[in-house]
Design an enzyme around this catalytic site. Sequence first.
Site, PDB file in Angstrom:
ATOM      1  N   LEU A 283       0.951  -1.114   0.021  1.00 35.32           N
ATOM      2  CA  LEU A 283       0.002   0.168   0.045  1.00 35.32           C
ATOM      3  C   LEU A 283       0.861   1.233   0.034  1.00 35.32           C
ATOM      4  O   LEU A 283       0.900   1.992   1.020  1.00 35.32           O
ATOM      5  CB  LEU A 283      -0.909  -0.013   1.218  1.00 35.32           C
ATOM      6  CG  LEU A 283      -2.181   0.883   1.259  1.00 35.32           C
ATOM      7  CD1 LEU A 283      -3.117   0.540  -0.039  1.00 35.32           C
ATOM      8  CD2 LEU A 283      -2.961   0.996   2.550  1.00 35.32           C
ATOM      9  N   GLY A 284       1.540   1.490  -0.918  1.00 35.04           N
ATOM     10  CA  GLY A 284       2.341   2.621  -1.159  1.00 35.04           C
ATOM     11  C   GLY A 284       1.830   3.719  -2.130  1.00 35.04           C
ATOM     12  O   GLY A 284       0.674   3.865  -1.896  1.00 35.04           O
TER      13      GLY A 284
ATOM     14  N   ILE B  76       1.216   4.008  -5.259  1.00 37.78           N
ATOM     15  CA  ILE B  76       0.318   3.532  -6.253  1.00 37.78           C
ATOM     16  C   ILE B  76      -0.822   2.635  -5.379  1.00 37.78           C
ATOM     17  O   ILE B  76      -2.224   2.834  -5.862  1.00 37.78           O
ATOM     18  CB  ILE B  76       1.034   2.713  -7.352  1.00 37.78           C
ATOM     19  CG1 ILE B  76       1.947   3.409  -8.239  1.00 37.78           C
ATOM     20  CG2 ILE B  76      -0.154   2.182  -8.310  1.00 37.78           C
ATOM     21  CD1 ILE B  76       2.979   2.673  -8.883  1.00 37.78           C
TER      22      ILE B  76
ATOM     23  N   ARG C   1       5.635  -6.611 -10.449  1.00 45.12           N
ATOM     24  CA  ARG C   1       7.063  -7.192 -11.109  1.00 45.12           C
ATOM     25  C   ARG C   1       6.528  -8.788 -11.352  1.00 45.12           C
ATOM     26  O   ARG C   1       6.260  -9.243 -10.395  1.00 45.12           O
ATOM     27  CB  ARG C   1       7.973  -7.105 -10.540  1.00 45.12           C
ATOM     28  CG  ARG C   1       8.723  -5.480 -10.727  1.00 45.12           C
ATOM     29  CD  ARG C   1       9.284  -5.418 -12.167  1.00 45.12           C
ATOM     30  NE  ARG C   1       9.767  -3.808 -12.136  1.00 45.12           N
ATOM     31  CZ  ARG C   1       9.055  -2.630 -12.530  1.00 45.12           C
ATOM     32  NH1 ARG C   1       7.779  -2.904 -12.894  1.00 45.12           N
ATOM     33  NH2 ARG C   1       9.546  -1.460 -12.723  1.00 45.12           N
TER      34      ARG C   1
ATOM     35  N   GLU D 100       9.822 -11.115 -19.352  1.00 45.10           N
ATOM     36  CA  GLU D 100       9.440 -10.344 -20.088  1.00 45.10           C
ATOM     37  C   GLU D 100      10.481 -10.015 -21.101  1.00 45.10           C
ATOM     38  O   GLU D 100      11.574  -9.921 -20.762  1.00 45.10           O
ATOM     39  CB  GLU D 100       8.935  -8.682 -19.612  1.00 45.10           C
ATOM     40  CG  GLU D 100       8.023  -9.083 -18.588  1.00 45.10           C
ATOM     41  CD  GLU D 100       7.567  -7.701 -18.029  1.00 45.10           C
ATOM     42  OE1 GLU D 100       7.992  -6.859 -18.415  1.00 45.10           O
ATOM     43  OE2 GLU D 100       6.765  -7.866 -16.940  1.00 45.10           O
TER      44      GLU D 100
ATOM     45  N   HIS E  21       2.476  -5.179 -20.142  1.00 42.54           N
ATOM     46  CA  HIS E  21       3.429  -4.122 -19.408  1.00 42.54           C
ATOM     47  C   HIS E  21       3.238  -2.923 -19.569  1.00 42.54           C
ATOM     48  O   HIS E  21       4.038  -2.101 -20.124  1.00 42.54           O
ATOM     49  CB  HIS E  21       5.178  -4.469 -19.101  1.00 42.54           C
ATOM     50  CG  HIS E  21       5.684  -3.936 -18.142  1.00 42.54           C
ATOM     51  ND1 HIS E  21       6.540  -4.447 -17.421  1.00 42.54           N
ATOM     52  CD2 HIS E  21       5.299  -2.642 -17.168  1.00 42.54           C
ATOM     53  CE1 HIS E  21       7.080  -3.463 -16.313  1.00 42.54           C
ATOM     54  NE2 HIS E  21       6.287  -2.640 -16.121  1.00 42.54           N
TER      55      HIS E  21
HETATM   56  P1  NAP Z   1       6.175   2.407  -3.059  1.00 43.68           P
HETATM   57  O1  NAP Z   1       5.265   3.876  -2.881  1.00 43.68           O
HETATM   58  O2  NAP Z   1       7.464   2.397  -2.660  1.00 43.68           O
HETATM   59  O3  NAP Z   1       5.145   1.293  -2.652  1.00 43.68           O
HETATM   60  C1  NAP Z   1       5.844   0.288  -2.468  1.00 43.68           C
HETATM   61  C2  NAP Z   1       4.821  -0.796  -1.382  1.00 43.68           C
HETATM   62  O4  NAP Z   1       5.187  -1.964  -1.045  1.00 43.68           O
HETATM   63  C3  NAP Z   1       5.014  -0.198   0.188  1.00 43.68           C
HETATM   64  O5  NAP Z   1       3.923   0.155   0.631  1.00 43.68           O
HETATM   65  C4  NAP Z   1       5.798  -1.372   0.843  1.00 43.68           C
HETATM   66  O6  NAP Z   1       5.145  -1.247   2.069  1.00 43.68           O
HETATM   67  C5  NAP Z   1       5.402  -2.408   0.105  1.00 43.68           C
HETATM   68  N1  NAP Z   1       6.500  -3.528   0.282  1.00 43.68           N
HETATM   69  C6  NAP Z   1       7.874  -3.165  -0.234  1.00 43.68           C
HETATM   70  N2  NAP Z   1       8.499  -4.569   0.384  1.00 43.68           N
HETATM   71  C7  NAP Z   1       7.759  -5.348   0.580  1.00 43.68           C
HETATM   72  C8  NAP Z   1       7.700  -6.501   1.006  1.00 43.68           C
HETATM   73  N3  NAP Z   1       9.013  -7.042   0.931  1.00 43.68           N
HETATM   74  N4  NAP Z   1       6.673  -7.296   1.275  1.00 43.68           N
HETATM   75  C9  NAP Z   1       5.416  -6.499   1.108  1.00 43.68           C
HETATM   76  N5  NAP Z   1       5.217  -5.173   0.986  1.00 43.68           N
HETATM   77  C10 NAP Z   1       6.321  -4.654   0.673  1.00 43.68           C
HETATM   78  O7  NAP Z   1       6.302   2.402  -4.720  1.00 43.68           O
HETATM   79  P2  NAP Z   1       5.221   2.734  -5.684  1.00 43.68           P
HETATM   80  O8  NAP Z   1       5.624   4.010  -6.173  1.00 43.68           O
HETATM   81  O9  NAP Z   1       3.688   2.440  -5.330  1.00 43.68           O
HETATM   82  O10 NAP Z   1       5.369   1.512  -6.928  1.00 43.68           O
HETATM   83  C11 NAP Z   1       5.293   0.154  -6.464  1.00 43.68           C
HETATM   84  C12 NAP Z   1       5.834  -0.638  -7.655  1.00 43.68           C
HETATM   85  O11 NAP Z   1       4.894  -0.836  -8.702  1.00 43.68           O
HETATM   86  C13 NAP Z   1       7.194  -0.387  -8.300  1.00 43.68           C
HETATM   87  O12 NAP Z   1       8.365  -0.690  -7.517  1.00 43.68           O
HETATM   88  C14 NAP Z   1       7.295  -0.956  -9.579  1.00 43.68           C
HETATM   89  O13 NAP Z   1       7.741  -2.423  -9.418  1.00 43.68           O
HETATM   90  C15 NAP Z   1       5.486  -1.506  -9.780  1.00 43.68           C
HETATM   91  N6  NAP Z   1       4.919  -0.724 -11.016  1.00 43.68           N
HETATM   92  C16 NAP Z   1       4.688  -1.181 -12.117  1.00 43.68           C
HETATM   93  C17 NAP Z   1       4.162  -0.612 -13.250  1.00 43.68           C
HETATM   94  C18 NAP Z   1       3.491  -1.372 -14.428  1.00 43.68           C
HETATM   95  O14 NAP Z   1       3.753  -0.841 -15.416  1.00 43.68           O
HETATM   96  N7  NAP Z   1       3.195  -2.430 -14.231  1.00 43.68           N
HETATM   97  C19 NAP Z   1       4.352   0.718 -13.014  1.00 43.68           C
HETATM   98  C20 NAP Z   1       4.479   1.261 -12.049  1.00 43.68           C
HETATM   99  C21 NAP Z   1       5.152   0.674 -10.881  1.00 43.68           C
HETATM  100  P3  NAP Z   1       6.109  -1.439   3.212  1.00 43.68           P
HETATM  101  O15 NAP Z   1       7.434  -0.612   3.473  1.00 43.68           O
HETATM  102  O16 NAP Z   1       5.438  -1.064   4.731  1.00 43.68           O
HETATM  103  O17 NAP Z   1       6.693  -2.999   3.258  1.00 43.68           O
HETATM  104  C1  8YV Z   2       7.705   1.640 -16.931  1.00 42.72           C
HETATM  105  C2  8YV Z   2       7.158   0.669 -14.599  1.00 42.72           C
HETATM  106  O1  8YV Z   2       7.109   2.655 -17.669  1.00 42.72           O
HETATM  107  O2  8YV Z   2       7.304   2.547 -13.532  1.00 42.72           O
HETATM  108  C3  8YV Z   2       7.699   1.205 -13.591  1.00 42.72           C
HETATM  109  O3  8YV Z   2       8.165   0.533 -12.571  1.00 42.72           O
HETATM  110  O4  8YV Z   2       7.140  -0.430 -14.660  1.00 42.72           O
HETATM  111  C4  8YV Z   2       6.513   1.323 -16.057  1.00 42.72           C
HETATM  112  O5  8YV Z   2       5.875   2.238 -15.495  1.00 42.72           O
HETATM  113  C5  8YV Z   2       8.327   0.619 -17.745  1.00 42.72           C
HETATM  114  O6  8YV Z   2       9.388   0.111 -16.814  1.00 42.72           O
HETATM  115  C6  8YV Z   2       9.314   1.235 -18.697  1.00 42.72           C
HETATM  116  O7  8YV Z   2      10.522   1.265 -18.406  1.00 42.72           O
END
Ligand code: NAP
Ligand code: 8YV
Length: 319
Positions: free
Chosen positions: A151-152, A154, A231, A260, A278
Amino acid sequence: MSHILMTQPMMPSIMDALDARFTLHRLWEANDVDAYVRDVGPRIKGIATGSSHGSTGAALFERVPNLEIVSTFGVGYDNVDVADAARRGIVVTNTPDVLNDEVADLTLGLLIATLRQIPQADRYLRAGRWADAVYPLSPTLRGRRVGIVGLGRIGKAIARRLEGFDVRIAYHGRSRQPDVAYPYCATLLDLAETCDVLIVITPGGPETRHLVDASILKALGPNGVLINVARGSVVDEQALIAALQTGTILAAGLDVFEHEPQVPQALIDLDNVVLLPHVASASVHTRKAMGQMLVDNLDSWFSGKGPLSPVDETPWSRP
Ligand code: NAP
Ligand code: 8YV
C-alpha cells in the site's frame, strides 16, 4: 557538454531533450557493444535507462569509471544494482508519483476485465457466437474483499478508486501504516485467507521474489482473483499457472511476467486470465511526464543542483 549513455531506445521527446543538453551515446546502435563501451566509457558521466528490462550494475559500472548518476525511466528500479551504485558513490533516480493515477486506473480496468471477462466477451462477439447463444454469466466484484499487497503511492491510488466500487479493502506490507484506516494483515498468508482478490503492487527484486507462491494462491481459494501490476518476479509464475489450470484460484489479471517479453504459452492457452504487455503507465500523457522527469533529474544534477528524485538507497542527502 556532459556525456550520457542511453542503454535502450526511448521516446523521441526524451532523446531530443537529452540531445539538446548533452552528448548522447545510443548504446543499442553500436555494432560492437564491448568496443563501443571501451571507447566512450571513460567519458560517460550519466546513464539513462529503462526500469524493467535488462540490468544496470557492476558489469557496466566497472567500464564507466567516471559515472555520477543513473536516471531511470520508471518508478521501479529493481533492474539497477543500487547497492553497488551506492558503494561507488553513484546517484540513482527514478520517476515516482507522476504515474500513480495511470497505473491505478489500469489496475481497476484489469480487475474489472478479469472478473467480468471483458476480453473473452469481446472475442466471443467477434467470433460470431452471439447469434447462437448469449455470453455466459460472469463472476462479480460485488461483495468481495480486496487485499492490496504493497500500500504505497500506487497502492493508495488503487485503494481510493476501489472505495468508489463499494468493496471492503485490507492491506499487507512489511509494517502497519499508522495513518491508514484499512485493516492491516501482518502476513501475506493472513491477507490471502481473508480476501478473495489480491492486487500486487510492491517493488520487485530479491526481497519480494515469489512472495505470491503456491501457498498464497491456495489460501486465496477457488473464488480468488490475483491481479499483478508490480513485477513478474513477485509471483511464482509456474505455481500461478498450476493454480489457474486446476481451479485452485478462479482467475488472474497480469500486466507483468517473470521473463518479459516472454509469456509462457501455458498462460496464453488459459481462458481465465487477462494478459497485458506491461502497459500500466503506458499512455502518451504519463510516459511524457516520466520522460520529463528522467531529463530533469540529469539536468538538475549536471547544473549542480543535485538529483530531483533520488531513490532511497542512493548516497545523497539533501542539503
Ligand atoms: P512505493 O510507494 O515504494 O510502495 C511500495 C509498497 O510496497 C510499500 O507500501 C511497501 O510497504 C510495500 N513493500 C515493499 N517491500 C515489501 C515486501 N517485501 N513485502 C510486502 N510489501 C512490501 O512504490 P510505488 O510507487 O507504489 O510503486 C510500486 C511498484 O509498482 C514499483 O516498484 C514497480 O515495481 C511497480 N510498478 C509497475 C508498473 C507497471 O507498469 N506495471 C508501473 C509502475 C510501478 P512496506 O514498506 O510497509 O513494506
Ligand atoms: C515503466 C514501470 O514505464 O514505472 C515502472 O516501474 O514498470 C513502468 O511504469 C516501464 O518499466 C518502462 O521502463
